[in-house]
Design an enzyme around this catalytic site. Structure first.
Site, PDB file in Angstrom:
ATOM      1  CG  HIS A   1      94.378  13.471  14.667  1.00  0.00           C
ATOM      2  ND1 HIS A   1      92.883  12.884  14.377  1.00  0.00           N
ATOM      3  CD2 HIS A   1      94.478  13.048  15.599  1.00  0.00           C
ATOM      4  CE1 HIS A   1      92.701  11.965  15.268  1.00  0.00           C
ATOM      5  NE2 HIS A   1      93.761  11.851  15.870  1.00  0.00           N
TER       6      HIS A   1
ATOM      7  CD  GLU B   1      95.213   9.373  13.855  1.00  0.00           C
ATOM      8  OE1 GLU B   1      96.097   9.443  14.894  1.00  0.00           O
ATOM      9  OE2 GLU B   1      93.994   8.949  14.038  1.00  0.00           O
TER      10      GLU B   1
END
Ligand code: GAL
Length: 345
Positions: free
Chosen positions: A180, A310
């Site tokens: 992340h 992501e």
């Protein structure tokens, strides 16, 4: 090539270590043993000037005092699982419901929450760290024991390679990890002047709580159309009328994909990152809801400060047959790779 280990304070009575990896071109990445967090990607931009392409914090507590998973390793499953219910081999497992009734990013005690063991490695052209952990159902309520290794490599081509290795030890389980990191290629106030290109023509349709409905939406002619380079400010401006006021969406990657799944570019520094992955999804989040109580190393938090890209298999996979395969059969192992290649144009 160089490896340094530094102290990054204490968290929950553990010492947190910062592992610094340097290549021969004056590039440097750093990782934290807590959360297997990617803390830094510093690149030389002008003579005697380096900038960090990642948002980060100077203290480990600050990482955990907001809901944004900055730089953290995510697993066993990235994204949301509706109602926290995972059904595998006719058994329904109730996972931690850490966002409304849903499971977000592996639940409260996912990969981001662990202290990881680690080992460092060095060759003539690479420096790396491998984080490892045996995750059991007592840790996170998912089925079965899962052995996990997350490897971060920096090489002399100025690429960062993340390898996620998972092995189902005693039972079938699921594995859909991601990272992340939030990028800001200018170490600036916001990413509005960045250009983004994604190898995608569709996003997932989602319900009010951002759970996938199972349907796909064409992006052509919408603010989500990034199949050509587009300034983020254009898309974000067009999205001011929706509650999210920015991008928080799952892009379905055109298959098969040998080219980068996404490229993020800054004209100010004339540089870019190309992201390579074989997975079928890319979650893009433009930090729309960052708040001023976040003490980032570059200042107080605010919307559009960075962009998370992501790469993962589409979320809530087991509940949608056509979303891909995240199943690991007992004894089976898999390695997923994400490569972030830096170039100065
Ligand atoms: C993203 C997700 C967002 C938000 C963010 C973390 O992956 O799409 O909705 O939860 O993570 O704050």
């Amino acid at each position: 090539m160089k490896t340094l280990i530094e102290n990054f304070g204490r968290f929950n009575d553990h010492v947190v270590e910062k592992i610094v990896l340097k290549n021969n071109n004056n590039f440097q990445i750093s990782l934290l043993s807590q959360g297997a967090i990617w803390n830094e990607f510093s690149v030389p931009v002008e003579e005697n000037k380096k900038i960090n392409l990642l948002l980060n914090f100077n203290s480990i507590d600050s990482y955990y005092s907001n809901p944004f998973y900055i730089g953290m390793s995510i697993g066993r499953t990235g994204g949301r699982i509706k109602a926290g219910k995972l059904t595998l081999n006719d058994t329904t497992y109730n996972l931690s419901q850490n966002e409304n009734t849903n499971t977000l990013h592996g639940g409260e005690t996912g990969f981001h929450s662990y202290i990881w063991d680690y080992e460092t490695f060095q060759t003539d052209d690479t420096v790396s760290v491998v984080f490892s952990k045996r995750v059991s159902p007592q840790d996170d309520s998912y089925p079965g024991i899962l052995d996990v290794e997350i490897e971060y490599i920096l090489n002399n081509k100025n690429e960062v390679i993340i390898n996620y290795y998972g092995k189902a030890v005693d039972q079938d389980t699921v594995f859909n990890p991601t990272n992340h990191a939030y990028f800001n290629l200018e170490q600036s106030n916001n990413i509005l002047d960045h250009e983004l290109k994604i190898n995608s023509h569709q996003i997932l349709s989602m319900d009010q709580e951002k759970n996938p409905t199972g349907l796909f939406k064409e992006t052509a002619g919408t603010p989500y159309d990034f199949h050509k380079f587009t300034f983020l400010k254009n898309a974000i401006e067009d999205l001011q009328s929706i509650p999210e006021k920015g991008i928080d969406d799952v892009f379905y990657i055109d298959q098969p994909s040998d080219c980068p799944i996404a490229t993020l570019k800054s004209n100010r520094f004339n540089h870019q990152i190309d992201i390579y992955s074989q997975r079928n999804g890319l979650v893009v989040f433009t930090a729309n809801s960052f708040t001023s109580d976040m003490n980032l190393s570059t200042g107080k938090g605010h919307p559009y400060q960075g962009i998370a890209l992501e790469s993962q298999t589409l979320p809530d996979t087991l509940n949608h047959k056509n979303f891909g395969n995240i199943l690991l059969k007992k004894g089976q192992s898999v390695t997923y790779q994400t490569k972030i290649a830096y170039t100065h144009n």
